[in-house]
Design an enzyme around this catalytic site. Structure first.
Site, PDB file in Angstrom:
ATOM      1  N   GLU A 125      31.470  51.853  45.204  1.00 51.69           N
ATOM      2  CA  GLU A 125      32.184  50.902  44.317  1.00 51.69           C
ATOM      3  C   GLU A 125      31.713  51.096  42.872  1.00 51.69           C
ATOM      4  O   GLU A 125      31.350  50.159  42.176  1.00 51.69           O
ATOM      5  CB  GLU A 125      31.987  49.454  44.776  1.00 51.69           C
ATOM      6  CG  GLU A 125      33.044  48.500  44.218  1.00 51.69           C
ATOM      7  CD  GLU A 125      32.829  47.052  44.647  1.00 51.69           C
ATOM      8  OE1 GLU A 125      33.345  46.670  45.718  1.00 51.69           O
ATOM      9  OE2 GLU A 125      32.164  46.302  43.909  1.00 51.69           O
ATOM     10  N   HIS A 216      32.006  30.875  42.549  1.00 53.35           N
ATOM     11  CA  HIS A 216      30.536  30.908  42.598  1.00 53.35           C
ATOM     12  C   HIS A 216      29.871  31.626  41.441  1.00 53.35           C
ATOM     13  O   HIS A 216      28.661  31.570  41.276  1.00 53.35           O
ATOM     14  CB  HIS A 216      30.084  31.558  43.905  1.00 53.35           C
ATOM     15  CG  HIS A 216      30.334  33.045  43.942  1.00 53.35           C
ATOM     16  ND1 HIS A 216      29.449  33.962  43.444  1.00 53.35           N
ATOM     17  CD2 HIS A 216      31.385  33.770  44.387  1.00 53.35           C
ATOM     18  CE1 HIS A 216      29.934  35.181  43.594  1.00 53.35           C
ATOM     19  NE2 HIS A 216      31.109  35.096  44.169  1.00 53.35           N
ATOM     20  N   HIS A 249      30.095  28.200  48.599  1.00 57.54           N
ATOM     21  CA  HIS A 249      28.913  29.061  48.511  1.00 57.54           C
ATOM     22  C   HIS A 249      27.672  28.185  48.669  1.00 57.54           C
ATOM     23  O   HIS A 249      27.684  27.014  48.275  1.00 57.54           O
ATOM     24  CB  HIS A 249      28.935  29.740  47.141  1.00 57.54           C
ATOM     25  CG  HIS A 249      27.937  30.847  46.976  1.00 57.54           C
ATOM     26  ND1 HIS A 249      26.583  30.627  46.922  1.00 57.54           N
ATOM     27  CD2 HIS A 249      28.097  32.185  46.847  1.00 57.54           C
ATOM     28  CE1 HIS A 249      25.954  31.784  46.759  1.00 57.54           C
ATOM     29  NE2 HIS A 249      26.861  32.748  46.718  1.00 57.54           N
TER      30      HIS A 249
END
Ligand code: UD1
Ligand code: UDP
Length: 373
Positions: A125, A216, A249
Site C-alpha cells: 500500500e 476515528h 472505535h
C-alpha cells in the site's frame, strides 16, 4: 526457477499491529504460507481487542506478540516501546525480507528497525499521498518515511505509482498491483459465510433503513468530530425513517465525543467494533456510508455503497473520480447539505459498483515478486 529474493530457508517477516493492517496482511500471510514460504508474523499489539478479532477470523497465530498497547497511548511512547521490542526480535531472527503495510506507527517502526538491521523492506500500500503531512496525522508522514527506506513499493493504483515517481523513486522499485484489502474482502466472502438477516437481527436492525458510520482519525478528534455529528443529527432529525449505526472505535477519546454528541438522539445504534465479517455485511445492508476510515473507503465501491468521506483531504481519490465517494469535510452544514443531495439522482449515480482498488490477486503479485523478480 531463479529465485533472487527467497532462496531456500529464507525467512520473511510480516510486521503489523492494528485492525486494518491485520485485515490487509491476512491474505498475504495465507498466500505466502500456502506456497511454503517461511513466514513469521510479528504482532506488535498496537491494538488489542480490535486486532484479535481479525486474527481469529483469518486464523492467524502470531509467532511474536509484543503486546505494547496502553490505554490512551500517545505517539512517542508507542514508538519508543515498539523500537525496543522489535529490535530484539529482528536481531534474533535475522529475516531476509520484512513486509509492512500502510501507514501506522507499527508499519513505520517495523520498517525503521528493519532498516537499522539492514533487512530489505517491502512496503505494501505504497504511494498514497494527500500532500499534507498533518492530514492524516501522523499517517501521511509515516508512509513517506517508510517509502524512503523501502526496497520495493507495492502501489495499489496508477495514481499511487505517479506519486512515487514524482518523489523521485526509481521506476524499477515500484509495482502497481492493487490493494490487498480487496483480496481480504473476497477471501471472507468465499471462506466465511454470513447471514445478513441474522446479523441484522443481532444488532436490532431488522427492517430498518440505516446509515453506517465510523470515525476515528486523530485530526478529527474533538471539534471536527463534534461538528460532523451535529450535521448528521440535524439531517436525521428531519428524516425519521433513518437510523444511524455506529460501531465505535475503542479509543476513549473518540467514544466520549460520540456518546456526548449523540446522547439525546434516539435513532442511534451505538455498537462495539464489529468483527470484520459482520462489518462487511452491515456495510452491504446500509443505505449509505459516512466515514473517515481508509479501509472503508476502499471496500465501499466494491459493494456499490455511496460513501461520504468525513475528511478534508484523501489519499484515495480513485473512488471519488469513479463517482462512488464524495469528500465532504467535517463542517456540519456541508455534511447536512451532502446528505440532502443524496435524496436525489445522485444516490443512484453513487451506487454503481466499482472496483478501483484491485482484482483480489494482489497478494499473489507480492508472492511473485518475492519468488521471481
Ligand atoms: C491507529 C493508527 C491509524 C489507523 C487506526 C486503525 C497510528 C498512529 N494510528 O490509530 O493509522 O487508522 O489505528 O483503527 O498508528 N484501543 C483499545 N483496543 C484496541 C485498539 C485501540 O482499547 O483494540 C484504544 C486504546 O486506548 C489505544 C487507543 O485506542 O491507546 C488508540 O489506539 P492507537 O493505535 O494509538 O490509535 P488509533 O486511533 O487506533
Ligand atoms: N472494520 C471492522 N469492524 C468495524 C469497523 C471497521 O472490521 O467495526 C474494518 C473495515 O471493514 C476496514 C477496516 O476495519 O477493513 C478499517 O479499519 P479502521 O477504520 O480502523 O482503520 P483505517 O482503515 O482508517 O486505517
Amino acid at each position: 526457477m531463479i529465485n533472487n529474493h527467497i532462496k531456500s530457508k529464507m525467512k520473511i517477516a510480516l510486521i503489523f499491529g492494528t485492525r486494518p493492517e491485520a485485515i490487509k496482511m491476512a491474505p498475504v500471510y495465507h498466500t505466502l504460507k500456502k506456497n511454503n514460504i517461511d513466514v513469521k508474523v510479528i504482532s506488535t499489539g498496537q491494538h488489542k481487542e480490535m486486532l484479535y478479532q481479525v486474527l481469529n477470523l483469518f486464523e492467524i497465530e502470531p509467532d511474536y506478540e509484543l503486546k505494547i498497547m496502553k490505554e490512551g497511548q500517545n505517539l512517542s511512547e508507542l514508538t519508543s516501546r515498539l523500537v525496543e521490542k522489535l529490535e530484539n526480535v529482528i536481531k534474533k531472527e535475522k529475516f531476509d525480507f520484512i513486509l509492512v503495510q500502510g501507514d501506522t506507527t507499527s508499519a513505520f517502526v517495523g520498517a525503521l528497525v528493519g532498516f537499522y538491521n539492514k533487512v530489505p523492506i517491502g512496503h505494501i500500500e505504497a504511494g498514497l499521498r494527500t500532500g499534507d503531512i498533518y492530514s492524516p496525522f501522523p499517517e501521511e508522514a509515516n508512509r513517506k518515511l517508510i517509502g524512503n527506506i523501502a526496497k520495493v513499493h507495492f502501489a495499489p493504483t496508477s495514481i499511487n505509482v505517479n506519486n512515487l515517481l514524482k518523489e523521485g523513486y526509481n521506476k524499477e522499485s515500484i509495482l502497481e498491483i492493487g490493494n490487498t484489502v480487496i483480496d481480504a474482502l473476497y477471501w471472507v466472502k468465499k471462506n466465511k459465510s454470513s447471514d445478513l438477516e441474522q446479523i441484522r437481527e443481532k444488532y436490532n436492525l431488522k427492517d430498518k433503513k440505516y446509515i453506517l458510520m465510523t470515525m476515528h482519525r486523530r485530526e478529527n478528534w474533538g471539534k471536527p468530530m463534534r461538528d460532523a455529528l451535529k450535521g448528521i443529527r440535524k439531517y436525521l432529525e428531519e428524516n425519521k425513517e433513518l437510523y444511524l449505526v455506529f460501531p465505535m472505535h475503542l479509543n476513549p477519546t473518540v467514544r466520549k465525543v460520540i456518546k456526548e454528541e449523540l446522547d439525546r438522539f434516539e435513532r442511534k445504534i451505538l455498537i462495539e467494533p464489529l468483527e470484520y465479517l459482520e462489518f462487511i455485511s452491515i456495510m452491504d445492508g446500509s443505505h449509505f456510508i459516512m466515514t473517515d476510515s481508509g479501509g472503508v473507503q476502499e471496500e465501499a465501491p466494491s459493494l456499490g455503497k455511496p460513501t461520504l468521506v468525513l475528511r478534508d483531504t484523501t489519499e484515495r481519490p480513485e473512488a471519488i473520480e469513479a463517482g462512488t465517494a464524495k469528500l465532504v469535510g467535517t463542517s456540519s452544514e456541508n455534511i447536512y447539505n451532502f446528505m440532502k443531495l443524496l435524496e436525489g439522482d445522485l444516490y443512484k449515480e453513487m451506487s454503481r459498483t466499482n472496483n478501483p482498488y484491485g482484482d483480489g490477486k494482489t497478494s499473489e503479485k507480492i508472492l511473485h515478486y518475492l519468488l521471481e523478480d
